[in-house]
Design a protein around this motif. Structure first.
Motif, PDB file in Angstrom:
ATOM      1  N   ARG A 112     112.536  41.159 -11.959  1.00  0.00           N
ATOM      2  CA  ARG A 112     112.515  42.830 -12.189  1.00  0.00           C
ATOM      3  C   ARG A 112     111.305  43.368 -12.908  1.00  0.00           C
ATOM      4  O   ARG A 112     111.211  44.358 -13.643  1.00  0.00           O
ATOM      5  CB  ARG A 112     113.489  43.356 -12.565  1.00  0.00           C
ATOM      6  CG  ARG A 112     115.128  43.420 -11.978  1.00  0.00           C
ATOM      7  CD  ARG A 112     116.230  43.877 -12.500  1.00  0.00           C
ATOM      8  NE  ARG A 112     117.650  43.726 -11.857  1.00  0.00           N
ATOM      9  CZ  ARG A 112     118.122  44.348 -10.507  1.00  0.00           C
ATOM     10  NH1 ARG A 112     117.379  45.320 -10.547  1.00  0.00           N
ATOM     11  NH2 ARG A 112     119.310  43.519 -10.224  1.00  0.00           N
ATOM     12  N   GLY A 113     110.355  42.452 -12.884  1.00  0.00           N
ATOM     13  CA  GLY A 113     108.842  42.657 -13.544  1.00  0.00           C
ATOM     14  C   GLY A 113     108.608  44.362 -12.966  1.00  0.00           C
ATOM     15  O   GLY A 113     107.564  44.047 -14.055  1.00  0.00           O
ATOM     16  N   PHE A 114     108.776  44.753 -11.988  1.00  0.00           N
ATOM     17  CA  PHE A 114     108.020  45.830 -11.471  1.00  0.00           C
ATOM     18  C   PHE A 114     108.696  46.707 -11.316  1.00  0.00           C
ATOM     19  O   PHE A 114     108.934  47.961 -10.647  1.00  0.00           O
ATOM     20  CB  PHE A 114     107.866  45.845 -10.124  1.00  0.00           C
ATOM     21  CG  PHE A 114     106.301  43.738 -10.371  1.00  0.00           C
ATOM     22  CD1 PHE A 114     105.486  44.003 -10.312  1.00  0.00           C
ATOM     23  CD2 PHE A 114     106.941  43.300  -8.921  1.00  0.00           C
ATOM     24  CE1 PHE A 114     104.346  43.935 -10.217  1.00  0.00           C
ATOM     25  CE2 PHE A 114     106.535  41.496  -9.082  1.00  0.00           C
ATOM     26  CZ  PHE A 114     104.759  41.620 -10.184  1.00  0.00           C
TER      27      PHE A 114
ATOM     28  N   ALA B  72     108.744  53.842  -7.397  1.00  0.00           N
ATOM     29  CA  ALA B  72     107.769  54.433  -8.195  1.00  0.00           C
ATOM     30  C   ALA B  72     106.322  53.401  -8.541  1.00  0.00           C
ATOM     31  O   ALA B  72     105.067  53.582  -9.194  1.00  0.00           O
ATOM     32  CB  ALA B  72     108.163  54.926  -9.824  1.00  0.00           C
ATOM     33  N   LEU B  73     106.340  53.074  -8.154  1.00  0.00           N
ATOM     34  CA  LEU B  73     105.479  51.512  -8.158  1.00  0.00           C
ATOM     35  C   LEU B  73     103.897  51.301  -7.902  1.00  0.00           C
ATOM     36  O   LEU B  73     104.231  51.500  -6.498  1.00  0.00           O
ATOM     37  CB  LEU B  73     106.188  49.944  -7.756  1.00  0.00           C
ATOM     38  CG  LEU B  73     104.754  48.957  -8.201  1.00  0.00           C
ATOM     39  CD1 LEU B  73     104.985  48.510  -9.637  1.00  0.00           C
ATOM     40  CD2 LEU B  73     105.599  47.413  -7.615  1.00  0.00           C
ATOM     41  N   PRO B  74     103.602  51.754  -8.012  1.00  0.00           N
ATOM     42  CA  PRO B  74     101.996  51.740  -7.087  1.00  0.00           C
ATOM     43  C   PRO B  74     101.328  50.674  -7.264  1.00  0.00           C
ATOM     44  O   PRO B  74     101.189  49.929  -7.821  1.00  0.00           O
ATOM     45  CB  PRO B  74     100.847  52.765  -8.849  1.00  0.00           C
ATOM     46  CG  PRO B  74     101.160  52.227  -9.673  1.00  0.00           C
ATOM     47  CD  PRO B  74     102.883  51.971  -9.690  1.00  0.00           C
TER      48      PRO B  74
ATOM     49  N   PHE C 213     104.764  45.049 -15.308  1.00  0.00           N
ATOM     50  CA  PHE C 213     104.197  45.661 -14.764  1.00  0.00           C
ATOM     51  C   PHE C 213     104.243  46.984 -14.261  1.00  0.00           C
ATOM     52  O   PHE C 213     104.674  46.605 -14.025  1.00  0.00           O
ATOM     53  CB  PHE C 213     102.790  44.364 -14.146  1.00  0.00           C
ATOM     54  CG  PHE C 213     103.269  43.080 -14.347  1.00  0.00           C
ATOM     55  CD1 PHE C 213     101.767  42.824 -14.881  1.00  0.00           C
ATOM     56  CD2 PHE C 213     103.744  41.999 -14.422  1.00  0.00           C
ATOM     57  CE1 PHE C 213     101.550  41.142 -15.615  1.00  0.00           C
ATOM     58  CE2 PHE C 213     103.746  40.432 -14.922  1.00  0.00           C
ATOM     59  CZ  PHE C 213     102.810  40.582 -15.177  1.00  0.00           C
ATOM     60  N   GLY C 214     102.570  48.120 -14.339  1.00  0.00           N
ATOM     61  CA  GLY C 214     103.653  49.262 -14.230  1.00  0.00           C
ATOM     62  C   GLY C 214     102.612  49.224 -13.021  1.00  0.00           C
ATOM     63  O   GLY C 214     102.826  50.416 -12.399  1.00  0.00           O
ATOM     64  N   GLY C 215     102.097  48.287 -12.212  1.00  0.00           N
ATOM     65  CA  GLY C 215     101.358  48.102 -10.824  1.00  0.00           C
ATOM     66  C   GLY C 215     100.790  46.879 -10.516  1.00  0.00           C
ATOM     67  O   GLY C 215     101.071  45.982 -11.073  1.00  0.00           O
ATOM     68  N   ILE C 216     100.060  46.827  -9.210  1.00  0.00           N
ATOM     69  CA  ILE C 216      99.623  45.909  -8.734  1.00  0.00           C
ATOM     70  C   ILE C 216      98.430  46.043  -8.249  1.00  0.00           C
ATOM     71  O   ILE C 216      98.277  47.177  -7.114  1.00  0.00           O
ATOM     72  CB  ILE C 216     100.321  44.919  -7.473  1.00  0.00           C
ATOM     73  CG1 ILE C 216     102.076  44.518  -7.776  1.00  0.00           C
ATOM     74  CG2 ILE C 216     100.324  43.305  -7.262  1.00  0.00           C
ATOM     75  CD1 ILE C 216     102.782  44.017  -7.339  1.00  0.00           C
ATOM     76  N   ILE C 217      97.155  45.281  -8.071  1.00  0.00           N
ATOM     77  CA  ILE C 217      95.605  45.438  -7.285  1.00  0.00           C
ATOM     78  C   ILE C 217      95.968  44.032  -6.460  1.00  0.00           C
ATOM     79  O   ILE C 217      96.120  43.258  -6.670  1.00  0.00           O
ATOM     80  CB  ILE C 217      95.015  45.788  -8.568  1.00  0.00           C
ATOM     81  CG1 ILE C 217      95.348  46.425  -9.931  1.00  0.00           C
ATOM     82  CG2 ILE C 217      93.631  46.095  -8.037  1.00  0.00           C
ATOM     83  CD1 ILE C 217      93.917  45.791 -10.599  1.00  0.00           C
TER      84      ILE C 217
ATOM     85  N   SER D 115     102.812  47.485   6.326  1.00  0.00           N
ATOM     86  CA  SER D 115     103.339  46.544   7.877  1.00  0.00           C
ATOM     87  C   SER D 115     104.461  46.168   6.831  1.00  0.00           C
ATOM     88  O   SER D 115     105.803  46.015   8.033  1.00  0.00           O
ATOM     89  CB  SER D 115     102.275  45.587   8.217  1.00  0.00           C
ATOM     90  OG  SER D 115     102.416  44.498   7.362  1.00  0.00           O
ATOM     91  N   LEU D 116     105.090  46.323   5.269  1.00  0.00           N
ATOM     92  CA  LEU D 116     105.597  46.204   4.928  1.00  0.00           C
ATOM     93  C   LEU D 116     107.257  47.050   4.831  1.00  0.00           C
ATOM     94  O   LEU D 116     107.938  46.110   4.784  1.00  0.00           O
ATOM     95  CB  LEU D 116     105.343  45.269   3.750  1.00  0.00           C
ATOM     96  CG  LEU D 116     105.030  44.436   3.797  1.00  0.00           C
ATOM     97  CD1 LEU D 116     104.463  43.506   1.843  1.00  0.00           C
ATOM     98  CD2 LEU D 116     105.155  42.502   4.129  1.00  0.00           C
ATOM     99  N   ASN D 117     106.643  48.218   5.108  1.00  0.00           N
ATOM    100  CA  ASN D 117     107.844  49.082   5.116  1.00  0.00           C
ATOM    101  C   ASN D 117     108.010  49.415   3.733  1.00  0.00           C
ATOM    102  O   ASN D 117     109.372  49.308   3.526  1.00  0.00           O
ATOM    103  CB  ASN D 117     108.774  49.015   6.501  1.00  0.00           C
ATOM    104  CG  ASN D 117     108.140  48.940   7.439  1.00  0.00           C
ATOM    105  OD1 ASN D 117     107.089  50.100   7.781  1.00  0.00           O
ATOM    106  ND2 ASN D 117     108.345  48.337   8.866  1.00  0.00           N
ATOM    107  N   LEU D 118     107.653  48.813   2.840  1.00  0.00           N
ATOM    108  CA  LEU D 118     107.907  49.561   1.551  1.00  0.00           C
ATOM    109  C   LEU D 118     107.925  50.640   1.220  1.00  0.00           C
ATOM    110  O   LEU D 118     107.152  51.443   1.663  1.00  0.00           O
ATOM    111  CB  LEU D 118     107.188  48.460   0.017  1.00  0.00           C
ATOM    112  CG  LEU D 118     107.205  47.191   0.473  1.00  0.00           C
ATOM    113  CD1 LEU D 118     106.519  46.081  -0.329  1.00  0.00           C
ATOM    114  CD2 LEU D 118     109.176  46.276   0.057  1.00  0.00           C
ATOM    115  N   LYS D 119     109.068  50.814   0.228  1.00  0.00           N
ATOM    116  CA  LYS D 119     108.278  52.821  -0.652  1.00  0.00           C
ATOM    117  C   LYS D 119     107.829  52.651  -1.562  1.00  0.00           C
ATOM    118  O   LYS D 119     107.631  53.887  -1.570  1.00  0.00           O
ATOM    119  CB  LYS D 119     110.088  52.627  -1.334  1.00  0.00           C
ATOM    120  CG  LYS D 119     111.648  53.169  -0.447  1.00  0.00           C
ATOM    121  CD  LYS D 119     112.816  53.546  -0.795  1.00  0.00           C
ATOM    122  CE  LYS D 119     113.557  53.632   0.671  1.00  0.00           C
ATOM    123  NZ  LYS D 119     114.708  54.250   0.264  1.00  0.00           N
TER     124      LYS D 119
END
Length: 315
Positions: free
Chosen positions: A60-62, A107-109, A74-78, A123-127
């Motif tokens: 649950r790091g994200f 909410a994760l950017p 982490f607050g987001g991924i680049i 294409s991963l169809n994540l929210k």
């Protein structure tokens, strides 16, 4: 163009991106082109980094779980490369469908540098929100993130009085403009964004490229087509490409294209000015076209424009 005309081979000197590749989509779907991918560079994922990323995600790091230690949150991924997207894809696909949205919440950017990285993630169809694709480069993406991330609710970006950093999945060779920009000492302390870089893959030139390229040329000649295009994405592989085509002299400089010795005419397109200028400077060779925009649409438009304005197709 007659339906009996052989498809025009387009040799794309790159690794085919997964789960989706815009170059395949645009060339396979239009105007009798036949795209073939010939990887110049070999990308190897680091197993320890993949394991770390999976553990961080599963722990649950994200997520917005406030009980997760801030040192592992982490607050987001680049994302600035397709290889990073592919590594992330492997992690997402290893998660149970019922837990993906919980571990990678809406909410994760997910910050991306361009349309190719955005397309792969979508294409991963994540929210998760996938944003930044219009920026086009690291400097512009950095400015975008400084504005966007600092406008998010504190409840999302701060945990246990600590501003959550962004996770940056990178290769062993990369520019440092994003970490430097987000953590610049010129910024107010509260505006700075921590960046945790994880080297997720390493890159080396493929030993088999010369052989693979020569084999593709032989197949195209055997197919009976009179025209082929080679799309170059980086300086790597340029020498092997020109050598296989027989266009270099003993000193390694362009000696001219002997159109009378081959039943097929070869045209060269580059993804942008960096690769074009490398060909000109290092080999004295000027490619036929250079994409105005470094994208599938840019390459496709450049080739189509050249073909439409050079109906006799003389190089």
């Amino acid at each position: 163009m007659s339906s009996t005309t052989p498809d025009i081979p387009v040799l794309l000197l790159k690794t085919k991106s997964i789960p989706a590749d815009g170059y395949h989509e645009i060339f396979a779907g239009w105007n009798n082109y036949l795209p073939t991918f010939l990887p110049v560079l070999e990308h190897r994922f680091r197993d320890n980094a993949l394991t770390w990323l999976k553990n961080i995600t599963s722990d649950r790091g994200f997520s917005s779980d406030t009980t997760t230690p801030t040192t592992s949150s982490f607050g987001g991924i680049i994302f600035t490369s397709q290889r990073a997207v592919e590594a992330f894809t492997a992690i997402v696909e290893s998660l149970g469908p019922s837990t993906r949205d919980e571990l990678l919440p809406e909410a994760l950017p997910l910050y991306v540098v361009g349309p190719a990285t955005a397309r792969g993630l979508r294409s991963l169809n994540l929210k998760c929100q996938i944003i930044g694709e219009e920026t086009g480069n690291g400097a512009a993406l950095s400015a975008f993130m400084l504005d966007h991330y600092n406008r998010l609710p504190i409840s999302q970006t701060v945990r246990q009085d600590r501003k959550l950093p962004l996770l940056f999945l990178v290769g062993e060779v990369r520019r440092d403009i994003i970490p430097k920009s987000l953590q610049s000492p010129d910024l107010p302390q509260g505006a700075r964004i921590g960046v945790h870089e994880v080297v997720i893959y390493e890159t080396c030139e493929m030993a088999s490229f010369h052989i693979d390229f020569a084999h593709a040329l032989e197949e195209n000649v055997a197919s009976g087509t009179k025209e082929q295009w080679v799309v170059v994405f980086s300086p790597q592989g340029c020498r092997a490409m020109l050598d296989c085509l027989g266009w270099l002299d003993e000193s390694g400089r362009f000696k001219g294209q002997d159109t009378g010795s081959s039943p097929i005419t070869t045209y060269i397109a580059t993804i942008g000015p960096t690769t074009r200028d490398y060909l000109v400077k290092e080999f004295g060779y000027e490619p036929h076209v250079c994409a105005e925009k470094p994208s599938p649409e840019g390459i496709y438009a450049a080739i189509e424009n050249y073909r439409s304005t050079n109906t006799r197709m003389q190089p």
